[in-house]
Design a protein around this motif. Structure first.
Motif, short mmCIF file in Angstrom:
data_model
loop_
_atom_site.label_atom_id
_atom_site.label_comp_id
_atom_site.label_asym_id
_atom_site.label_seq_id
_atom_site.Cartn_x
_atom_site.Cartn_y
_atom_site.Cartn_z
N ASP A 134 -3.28 8.69 -3.20
CA ASP A 134 -2.83 7.76 -2.16
C ASP A 134 -3.63 7.93 -0.88
O ASP A 134 -4.01 6.96 -0.24
N SER A 135 -3.88 9.18 -0.49
CA SER A 135 -4.67 9.43 0.71
C SER A 135 -6.09 8.95 0.54
O SER A 135 -6.68 8.36 1.44
N LYS A 137 0.84 -1.20 0.00
CA LYS A 137 0.00 0.00 0.00
C LYS A 137 0.87 1.25 0.00
O LYS A 137 1.89 1.30 0.67
N ALA A 138 0.44 2.24 -0.74
CA ALA A 138 1.16 3.50 -0.78
C ALA A 138 0.91 4.28 0.51
O ALA A 138 -0.20 4.30 1.02
N VAL A 139 1.95 4.87 1.02
CA VAL A 139 1.85 5.68 2.23
C VAL A 139 2.25 7.10 1.85
O VAL A 139 3.25 7.32 1.19
N VAL A 140 1.42 8.05 2.27
CA VAL A 140 1.71 9.45 1.98
C VAL A 140 2.48 10.03 3.15
O VAL A 140 1.96 10.15 4.25
N SER A 141 3.73 10.37 2.90
CA SER A 141 4.56 11.01 3.91
C SER A 141 4.12 12.47 4.05
O SER A 141 3.99 13.18 3.05
N PRO A 142 3.91 12.93 5.28
CA PRO A 142 3.54 14.35 5.46
C PRO A 142 4.58 15.30 4.87
O PRO A 142 4.23 16.34 4.32
N ALA A 143 5.86 14.94 4.97
CA ALA A 143 6.91 15.81 4.43
C ALA A 143 6.82 15.89 2.90
O ALA A 143 6.91 16.98 2.33
N PHE A 144 6.65 14.73 2.23
CA PHE A 144 6.54 14.75 0.77
C PHE A 144 5.27 15.46 0.34
O PHE A 144 5.25 16.19 -0.66
#
Length: 144
Positions: A126-127, A4-11
């Motif tokens: 992704d989110s 699963k794709a994870v959305v990094s808050p920094a990216f």
């Protein structure tokens, strides 16, 4: 096992900054440019076309990777429109009577905006995918 794709808050933050900064800088350059209004309109329209086509193409490619039905006609239209927007910018800058530094400024701001819109669209997708798979919490009968 599917990853699963994870959305990094920094990216996610950097993607939004790239999108907003690219658009704002490009538009500020146009606002301050010593060119006719029709030329400014041309460069503005190329930016809007590029942003929409890049976002649509990224979504279409992602849909195909996830086996979501997408017609070949729409896929090719997105790709063709993206290529056309880049070619229109290149032809416009090639023929413009601007300093090389100004031409580079518009090209870099344009491509920063395209990167930003693709990255933001990816993060939103992704989110959305992650949120759609999370089961909703049950609502109690008291409404709390």
């Amino acid at each position: 096992m599917e990853r699963k794709a994870v959305v990094s808050p920094a990216f996610n933050l950097v993607s939004w900054i790239a999108l907003i900064a690219g658009i704002v800088v490009y538009l500020l350059g146009l606002w301050n440019a010593q060119m006719q209004l029709n030329e400014k309109g041309y460069y503005f329209a190329v930016l809007v076309l590029g942003l929409f086509s890049a976002m649509s193409y990224q979504k279409t490619v992602r849909d195909r990777l996830e086996d979501i039905p997408t017609t070949s006609l729409y896929y090719m239209a997105c790709l063709a429109t993206f290529i056309i927007s880049v070619v229109l910018l290149a032809v416009g800058l090639w023929n413009a009577t601007l300093l090389m530094s100004e031409k580079g400024f518009y090209a870099l701001a344009f491509f920063l905006s395209l990167f930003g819109v693709v990255a933001v669209q990816k993060n939103v997708r992704d989110s959305w995918d992650r949120n759609a798979e999370t089961p909703a919490e049950p609502i109690s009968e008291s409404g709390e």
